[in-house]
Design a protein around this motif. Sequence first.
Motif, mmCIF file in Angstrom:
data_model
loop_
_atom_site.group_PDB
_atom_site.id
_atom_site.type_symbol
_atom_site.label_atom_id
_atom_site.label_comp_id
_atom_site.label_asym_id
_atom_site.label_seq_id
_atom_site.Cartn_x
_atom_site.Cartn_y
_atom_site.Cartn_z
ATOM 1 N N GLY A 138 -38.614 28.083 -16.191
ATOM 2 C CA GLY A 138 -39.199 26.651 -16.266
ATOM 3 C C GLY A 138 -38.635 25.914 -17.215
ATOM 4 N N LEU A 139 -38.233 26.672 -18.517
ATOM 5 C CA LEU A 139 -37.495 25.702 -19.426
ATOM 6 C C LEU A 139 -36.169 25.247 -18.914
ATOM 7 C CD1 LEU A 139 -37.986 24.604 -22.049
ATOM 8 C CD2 LEU A 139 -37.000 26.531 -23.142
ATOM 9 N N ILE A 140 -35.476 26.334 -18.386
ATOM 10 C CA ILE A 140 -33.889 26.045 -17.884
ATOM 11 C C ILE A 140 -34.128 24.796 -16.653
ATOM 12 C CG2 ILE A 140 -32.303 26.762 -16.309
ATOM 13 C CD1 ILE A 140 -32.824 29.533 -17.791
ATOM 14 N N LEU A 141 -35.166 24.898 -15.718
ATOM 15 C CA LEU A 141 -35.113 23.884 -14.936
ATOM 16 C C LEU A 141 -35.822 22.587 -15.539
ATOM 17 C CD1 LEU A 141 -37.415 25.657 -12.039
ATOM 18 C CD2 LEU A 141 -34.875 25.103 -12.103
ATOM 19 N N MET A 142 -36.344 22.697 -16.484
ATOM 20 C CA MET A 142 -36.833 21.412 -17.430
ATOM 21 C C MET A 142 -35.404 20.652 -18.030
ATOM 22 S SD MET A 142 -39.495 20.657 -20.418
ATOM 23 C CE MET A 142 -40.692 21.943 -19.531
ATOM 24 N N ALA A 143 -34.719 21.597 -18.513
ATOM 25 C CA ALA A 143 -33.328 21.325 -19.102
ATOM 26 C C ALA A 143 -32.548 20.516 -18.066
ATOM 27 C CB ALA A 143 -32.699 22.345 -19.584
ATOM 28 N N PHE A 144 -32.326 20.988 -17.014
ATOM 29 C CA PHE A 144 -31.576 20.289 -15.777
ATOM 30 C C PHE A 144 -32.060 18.871 -15.629
ATOM 31 C CE2 PHE A 144 -30.007 24.671 -14.919
ATOM 32 C CZ PHE A 144 -28.602 24.305 -14.913
ATOM 33 N N ALA A 145 -33.530 18.792 -15.534
ATOM 34 C CA ALA A 145 -34.035 17.620 -15.263
ATOM 35 C C ALA A 145 -33.858 16.621 -16.342
ATOM 36 C CB ALA A 145 -35.503 17.763 -14.968
ATOM 37 N N MET A 146 -33.819 16.997 -17.834
ATOM 38 C CA MET A 146 -33.767 16.253 -18.785
ATOM 39 C C MET A 146 -32.191 15.828 -19.041
ATOM 40 S SD MET A 146 -36.525 15.516 -20.273
ATOM 41 C CE MET A 146 -36.002 14.935 -21.949
ATOM 42 N N PHE A 147 -31.304 16.681 -18.485
ATOM 43 C CA PHE A 147 -29.859 16.332 -18.540
ATOM 44 C C PHE A 147 -29.729 14.958 -17.230
ATOM 45 C CE2 PHE A 147 -28.322 20.851 -19.653
ATOM 46 C CZ PHE A 147 -28.719 20.712 -20.778
ATOM 47 N N TRP A 148 -30.304 15.136 -16.255
ATOM 48 C CA TRP A 148 -30.227 14.270 -15.145
ATOM 49 C C TRP A 148 -30.872 12.735 -15.736
ATOM 50 C CZ3 TRP A 148 -33.828 11.080 -12.636
ATOM 51 C CH2 TRP A 148 -33.289 10.439 -11.556
ATOM 52 N N VAL A 149 -31.982 12.932 -16.567
ATOM 53 C CA VAL A 149 -32.647 11.658 -16.993
ATOM 54 C C VAL A 149 -31.752 11.098 -18.110
ATOM 55 C CG1 VAL A 149 -34.518 11.110 -18.637
ATOM 56 C CG2 VAL A 149 -34.904 12.557 -16.700
ATOM 57 N N GLY A 150 -31.076 11.955 -18.756
ATOM 58 C CA GLY A 150 -30.022 11.714 -20.003
ATOM 59 C C GLY A 150 -28.875 11.093 -19.194
ATOM 60 N N GLU A 151 -28.300 11.580 -18.069
ATOM 61 C CA GLU A 151 -27.335 10.794 -17.578
ATOM 62 C C GLU A 151 -27.688 9.533 -16.917
ATOM 63 O OE1 GLU A 151 -23.780 11.618 -17.123
ATOM 64 O OE2 GLU A 151 -24.457 13.336 -18.441
ATOM 65 N N TRP A 152 -28.857 9.479 -16.413
ATOM 66 C CA TRP A 152 -29.271 8.070 -15.736
ATOM 67 C C TRP A 152 -29.633 7.039 -17.055
ATOM 68 C CZ3 TRP A 152 -33.886 5.607 -17.092
ATOM 69 C CH2 TRP A 152 -34.147 4.474 -16.587
ATOM 70 N N ALA A 153 -30.176 7.556 -18.255
ATOM 71 C CA ALA A 153 -30.269 6.594 -19.138
ATOM 72 C C ALA A 153 -28.991 6.000 -19.893
ATOM 73 C CB ALA A 153 -30.913 7.155 -20.535
ATOM 74 N N GLU A 154 -28.007 7.023 -19.886
ATOM 75 C CA GLU A 154 -26.639 6.443 -20.396
ATOM 76 C C GLU A 154 -25.950 5.430 -19.428
ATOM 77 O OE1 GLU A 154 -24.374 9.732 -20.830
ATOM 78 O OE2 GLU A 154 -25.175 10.633 -22.702
ATOM 79 N N LYS A 155 -26.351 5.478 -18.078
ATOM 80 C CA LYS A 155 -25.657 4.411 -17.142
ATOM 81 C C LYS A 155 -26.678 3.325 -17.284
ATOM 82 C CE LYS A 155 -23.844 7.879 -14.017
ATOM 83 N NZ LYS A 155 -24.133 8.769 -12.980
ATOM 84 N N LYS A 156 -28.109 3.453 -17.500
ATOM 85 C CA LYS A 156 -28.962 2.242 -17.497
ATOM 86 C C LYS A 156 -28.693 1.480 -18.940
ATOM 87 C CE LYS A 156 -32.827 0.192 -16.178
ATOM 88 N NZ LYS A 156 -32.675 -0.843 -15.188
ATOM 89 N N PHE A 157 -28.462 2.147 -19.899
ATOM 90 C CA PHE A 157 -28.286 1.292 -21.266
ATOM 91 C C PHE A 157 -26.994 1.702 -21.807
ATOM 92 C CE2 PHE A 157 -32.498 3.104 -20.742
ATOM 93 C CZ PHE A 157 -33.313 1.907 -20.564
#
Length: 196
Positions: free
Chosen positions: A172-191
Motif C-alpha cells: 500500500g505504501l509503495i502504491l501511495m508513493a507512486f501516486a505521490m510521485f505522479w502528483v509531484g510531477e503534476w505540481a511541478e508542471k502546474k507551478f
Amino acid sequence: MAPLIVNEIISPDTNLLIAFLIGIGFGFVLEGSGFSSSRKLAGMFYGYDTTVLKVFFTAAITAMVGMLFFSLFGWIDLDFVYINPTYITSAIVGGVVMGVGFIMGGFCPGTAFCAISIGKLDALAFIGGLTLGIVFFTEGYPLFEEMYKANYLGTPTMNELLDIPRGVFALGLILMAFAMFWVGEWAEKKFPREEY
C-alpha cells in the motif's frame, strides 16, 4: 544497527564506524540531490520542486522493503529494531513547530548541517535557531512535560494500528508513493519556476 550487535555479528566499535560512514554517505547523497539549497527544500511547499518528496519517499520504501526481506531471510530480527514511543499530542505540536520552521528557514535539521558543511550562512542562522529551541525546550521541560507525555500510545507500527500484515502495508505504501510521485510531477508542471 542494534540487531546486528545483539546477534554479535559486529562489535559496538564496528557499529559506530559503520554509523559514521553511513552518515558521511547520507550527507553526500543529500548534497548531491541539492538538499543544501533552501530554495529547493522550500519548493516542496510551493509545488515547484518535489525532489524532497521523491527522494525521501524512495528512501523510506527502500529501507522498508530491505528490512522486510532481511527479516524474511532471517538476517535481522525486527523485534530488536528500536521504535520511538508515540505521544500523539507532542507529535502534532512538534510537527507543527518543525513544519513552520522548515517553511520559514528552508531547512530541516539534517539538511541544515549538510548546507553548513559547504559554507552556507543561512544554514548557520537556522542551526542557531535550532540550538536556541533545544535549550528553550530543555530548560523549560517541567512546563511542557504534561503536554509532552499526553496521549501515549506505546510503540505501535502503522500495520499494527491498521491491523494488516506488514507485506500488505508495504504494498500500500509503495502504491501511495507512486501516486505521490505522479502528483509531484503534476505540481511541478502546474507551478513552474525558473531554475535557481
